[in-house]
Design a protein around this motif. Structure first.
Motif, PDB file in Angstrom:
ATOM      1  N   ILE A 173      -9.845 -28.204   0.884  1.00  0.00           N
ATOM      2  CA  ILE A 173      -9.806 -28.071   1.708  1.00  0.00           C
ATOM      3  C   ILE A 173      -8.783 -26.652   1.999  1.00  0.00           C
ATOM      4  N   PHE A 174      -7.926 -26.513   0.757  1.00  0.00           N
ATOM      5  CA  PHE A 174      -7.122 -25.531   0.995  1.00  0.00           C
ATOM      6  C   PHE A 174      -6.993 -25.441  -0.724  1.00  0.00           C
ATOM      7  N   SER A 175      -7.008 -24.568  -1.137  1.00  0.00           N
ATOM      8  CA  SER A 175      -6.439 -23.351  -2.250  1.00  0.00           C
ATOM      9  C   SER A 175      -4.709 -22.160  -2.415  1.00  0.00           C
ATOM     10  N   PRO A 176      -4.415 -22.496  -3.572  1.00  0.00           N
ATOM     11  CA  PRO A 176      -3.086 -21.933  -3.401  1.00  0.00           C
ATOM     12  C   PRO A 176      -3.590 -20.814  -4.644  1.00  0.00           C
ATOM     13  N   MET A 177      -4.658 -19.771  -4.822  1.00  0.00           N
ATOM     14  CA  MET A 177      -4.855 -18.901  -5.734  1.00  0.00           C
ATOM     15  C   MET A 177      -6.326 -18.036  -5.778  1.00  0.00           C
ATOM     16  N   HIS A 178      -6.087 -18.487  -3.955  1.00  0.00           N
ATOM     17  CA  HIS A 178      -7.011 -17.405  -3.547  1.00  0.00           C
ATOM     18  C   HIS A 178      -7.026 -15.620  -3.884  1.00  0.00           C
ATOM     19  N   MET A 179      -7.660 -15.352  -5.041  1.00  0.00           N
ATOM     20  CA  MET A 179      -7.027 -14.236  -5.443  1.00  0.00           C
ATOM     21  C   MET A 179      -7.811 -12.801  -4.706  1.00  0.00           C
ATOM     22  N   ILE A 180      -7.307 -11.769  -4.289  1.00  0.00           N
ATOM     23  CA  ILE A 180      -7.590 -10.872  -4.435  1.00  0.00           C
ATOM     24  C   ILE A 180      -7.128  -9.172  -5.535  1.00  0.00           C
ATOM     25  N   LEU A 181      -8.121  -8.400  -5.863  1.00  0.00           N
ATOM     26  CA  LEU A 181      -7.590  -7.571  -6.004  1.00  0.00           C
ATOM     27  C   LEU A 181      -8.179  -6.235  -5.114  1.00  0.00           C
ATOM     28  N   LEU A 182      -7.015  -5.390  -5.204  1.00  0.00           N
ATOM     29  CA  LEU A 182      -7.204  -4.786  -4.404  1.00  0.00           C
ATOM     30  C   LEU A 182      -6.853  -3.202  -4.996  1.00  0.00           C
ATOM     31  N   ARG A 183      -7.654  -1.988  -4.880  1.00  0.00           N
ATOM     32  CA  ARG A 183      -7.248  -0.863  -5.610  1.00  0.00           C
ATOM     33  C   ARG A 183      -6.641   0.802  -4.464  1.00  0.00           C
ATOM     34  N   LYS A 184      -5.536   0.979  -4.481  1.00  0.00           N
ATOM     35  CA  LYS A 184      -5.044   2.028  -3.328  1.00  0.00           C
ATOM     36  C   LYS A 184      -6.271   3.232  -3.105  1.00  0.00           C
ATOM     37  N   PRO A 185      -6.838   3.655  -3.197  1.00  0.00           N
ATOM     38  CA  PRO A 185      -8.153   4.808  -2.828  1.00  0.00           C
ATOM     39  C   PRO A 185      -6.762   6.064  -3.403  1.00  0.00           C
ATOM     40  N   LYS A 186      -7.573   7.082  -4.608  1.00  0.00           N
ATOM     41  CA  LYS A 186      -6.867   8.339  -5.128  1.00  0.00           C
ATOM     42  C   LYS A 186      -7.240   9.206  -3.892  1.00  0.00           C
ATOM     43  N   GLU A 187      -7.655   9.109  -2.731  1.00  0.00           N
ATOM     44  CA  GLU A 187      -7.105  10.254  -2.003  1.00  0.00           C
ATOM     45  C   GLU A 187      -7.436   9.450  -0.741  1.00  0.00           C
ATOM     46  N   ALA A 188      -6.555   9.763   0.382  1.00  0.00           N
ATOM     47  CA  ALA A 188      -6.424   9.035   1.676  1.00  0.00           C
ATOM     48  C   ALA A 188      -8.515   9.843   2.231  1.00  0.00           C
ATOM     49  N   PRO A 189      -8.168   8.421   2.944  1.00  0.00           N
ATOM     50  CA  PRO A 189      -9.682   8.976   3.870  1.00  0.00           C
ATOM     51  C   PRO A 189      -9.363   9.632   4.681  1.00  0.00           C
ATOM     52  N   SER A 190     -10.196  10.753   4.994  1.00  0.00           N
ATOM     53  CA  SER A 190     -10.109  11.200   5.879  1.00  0.00           C
ATOM     54  C   SER A 190     -11.075  11.305   7.159  1.00  0.00           C
ATOM     55  N   LYS A 191      -9.741  11.589   8.433  1.00  0.00           N
ATOM     56  CA  LYS A 191      -9.760  10.934   9.567  1.00  0.00           C
ATOM     57  C   LYS A 191     -10.395  11.999  10.240  1.00  0.00           C
ATOM     58  N   SER A 192     -12.320  11.367  10.857  1.00  0.00           N
ATOM     59  CA  SER A 192     -13.094  11.871  11.725  1.00  0.00           C
ATOM     60  C   SER A 192     -12.703  11.747  12.723  1.00  0.00           C
ATOM     61  N   PHE A 211       1.034  -1.076  -0.363  1.00  0.00           N
ATOM     62  CA  PHE A 211      -0.220   0.277  -0.189  1.00  0.00           C
ATOM     63  C   PHE A 211       0.474   0.666   0.383  1.00  0.00           C
ATOM     64  N   ARG A 212       1.855   1.486   0.567  1.00  0.00           N
ATOM     65  CA  ARG A 212       3.115   2.194   0.807  1.00  0.00           C
ATOM     66  C   ARG A 212       3.619   2.544  -0.421  1.00  0.00           C
ATOM     67  N   VAL A 213       4.056   1.548  -1.110  1.00  0.00           N
ATOM     68  CA  VAL A 213       4.641   2.169  -1.757  1.00  0.00           C
ATOM     69  C   VAL A 213       3.839   2.123  -3.528  1.00  0.00           C
ATOM     70  N   LEU A 214       2.627   1.813  -3.529  1.00  0.00           N
ATOM     71  CA  LEU A 214       1.524   2.196  -4.490  1.00  0.00           C
ATOM     72  C   LEU A 214       1.466   4.105  -4.657  1.00  0.00           C
ATOM     73  N   LYS A 215       1.041   3.848  -5.825  1.00  0.00           N
ATOM     74  CA  LYS A 215       0.203   4.896  -5.894  1.00  0.00           C
ATOM     75  C   LYS A 215      -0.710   6.058  -6.110  1.00  0.00           C
ATOM     76  N   PRO A 216      -1.152   6.640  -5.605  1.00  0.00           N
ATOM     77  CA  PRO A 216      -3.093   6.529  -5.216  1.00  0.00           C
ATOM     78  C   PRO A 216      -3.340   5.944  -6.569  1.00  0.00           C
ATOM     79  N   GLY A 217      -4.390   5.355  -6.463  1.00  0.00           N
ATOM     80  CA  GLY A 217      -5.406   4.807  -7.254  1.00  0.00           C
ATOM     81  C   GLY A 217      -5.031   3.896  -8.271  1.00  0.00           C
ATOM     82  N   SER A 218      -3.872   3.224  -7.771  1.00  0.00           N
ATOM     83  CA  SER A 218      -3.444   1.776  -8.759  1.00  0.00           C
ATOM     84  C   SER A 218      -3.480   0.180  -7.862  1.00  0.00           C
ATOM     85  N   LEU A 219      -3.503  -0.386  -8.842  1.00  0.00           N
ATOM     86  CA  LEU A 219      -3.614  -1.708  -8.158  1.00  0.00           C
ATOM     87  C   LEU A 219      -3.352  -3.276  -8.067  1.00  0.00           C
TER      88      LEU A 219
END
Ligand SMILES: C=C(CC[C@@H](C)[C@H]1CC[C@H]2C3=CC[C@H]4[C@H](C)[C@@H](O)CC[C@]4(C)[C@H]3CC[C@]12C)C(C)C
Ligand SMILES: C[S@@+](CC[C@H](N)C(=O)[O-])C[C@H]1O[C@@H](n2cnc3c(N)ncnc32)[C@H](O)[C@@H]1O
Length: 361
Positions: A342-361, A215-223
């Protein structure tokens, strides 16, 4: 020459030819032969001790769960297995669903290309391979996408193998390999246009830690896409046979503890990712990923005899026999994990780093 000596000479020649072609020759070998088997960066005489050291981790499971020692233990494991993997499996250290009419090599490549297609990269983009092995996926992905791939692996022997293969494939201008820990990556914040990991983050003691680094090294908006090793919804912790299979997989594959499929998205959300897609690629209509392991059984026996002979005559390090024996048993646990579902070696997850950081409330 009488007929008996003619027969004996013929039999000897045929036996020698068989030995040369079928035994010493390529199994899934692309650049590795049985006579080249080594202990990675470990000197030949220390292979057996390192193998024993590897096993000693499993006598102290609590320590494994918490210790920062995991990357070292994983590094030792890859010194022990990298040559055997390359020799018996090829340059891509992962599974893929079987595809009717396609070779293992083609099925492997399609599984790799799917990863980069999912993260939507353009030629010239800079993308990260988290836990790159000797770079089989990296080369396929660079050639397919024309993106620049930077791979990271904890094991310096793999770094050298990967660089050598990149050069040989003429892909060294697109593929770079770095030795380092994916839990503390030597890359700047927001510096990659995409990332993928193929059957590698299962080695992290805590999935959040490696996901947070990506997450840290990805540019915002990238997958980021990851193929994860998981226990499925069919796994029952109160079933002794299930427990035996999963522990067998953990011990033979340097895993600090397999995660449940239901923990993956949780870890990703915790570090700030948005979940784009999640799917177990092993589920029907995909055909079994473990057929290749099952089909290889005869070859594994042949390999085992060969390793015993090579170790006895001092060509392979002595401990190679123990390591090969461990892998032999691991193949069986993996097959049982696949057969039982009972086991899988290919549970795929596709994630996006949000374009903007979530606002702190
Ligand atoms: C993702 C990981 C590795 C997955 C696979 C690439 C490897 C898992 C088990 C390995 C093997 C088992 C049996 C070996 C056989 C006895 C030998 O003769 C030739 C090599 C094997 C086929 C070897 C090849 C690689 C595996 C399939 C883990 C570590 C997270
Ligand atoms: C099973 S191999 C998969 C390699 C590659 N993705 C492939 O499919 O061919 C797992 C990889 O993760 C790497 N790895 C495991 N733990 C690591 C860590 N803490 N830091 C960096 N690499 C790590 C190993 O060195 C190895 O290269």
């Amino acid at each position: 020459m009488d007929s008996l000596s003619l027969f004996c000479t013929g039999a000897l020649l045929a036996g020698g030819l068989y030995w040369f072609v079928c035994v010493l020759g390529p199994a899934e070998q692309k650049g590795k032969r049985a006579v080249d088997l080594s202990g990675g960066s470990i000197s030949a005489e220390k292979v057996r001790d390192n193998y024993k050291q590897y096993w000693s981790f499993f006598r102290r499971p609590k320590e494994i769960e918490t210790a920062e020692k995991v990357p070292d233990f994983v590094d030792t494991f890859y010194n022990l297995v990298t040559d055997i993997y390359e020799w018996g499996w090829g340059q891509s250290f992962h599974f893929s669903p079987s595809i009717p009419g396609k070779s293992h090599r083609d099925a492997t490549r399609l599984h790799e290309e799917m990863a980069v297609d999912l993260i939507d990269v353009k030629p010239g983009d800079r993308i990260l391979d988290v836990g790159c092995g000797v770079g089989g996926p990296m080369r396929a992905i660079a050639a397919h996408s024309r993106a620049k791939v930077v791979g990271i692996t904890i094991n310096d022997y793999q770094v050298n193998r990967a660089r050598m293969h990149n050069k040989k494939a003429g892909l060294d201008s697109l593929c770079e390999v770095v030795c380092g820990n994916f839990l503390e990556m030597p890359f700047q914040d927001n510096s990659f246009d995409g990332a993928y990991s193929i059957e590698a983050t299962c080695h992290a003691p805590k999935l959040e830690d490696v996901y947070a680094e990506v997450f840290r090294v990805l540019k915002p908006g990238s997958l980021y896409v990851s193929y994860e090793w998981v226990t499925t919804e069919k796994y029952r912790a109160d079933n002794p046979e299930h427990v035996e299979v999963i522990q067998g997989i953990e011990r033979g594959d340097a895993l600090p503890g397999l995660r449940s499929y239901s923990d993956i998205a949780e870890a990703a959300k915790k570090v700030g990712f948005e979940i784009v897609k999640e799917k177990d690629l092993a589920k029907p209509p995909s055909l079994p990923w473990w057929t290749r392991l099952k089909m290889g059984r005869i070859a594994y026996w042949r390999n085992h005899i060969l390793v015993i002979v090579l170790a006895a005559i001092g060509i392979a390090p002595k401990g190679t026999v123990d390591v090969h024996d461990m892998l032999f048993k691991t193949a069986d646990y993996l097959t049982r994990g696949g057969d039982s579902g009972i086991f899988s070696p290919m549970h795929m997850i596709l994630l996006r780093k949000p374009k903007e950081a979530p606002s702190k409330s």
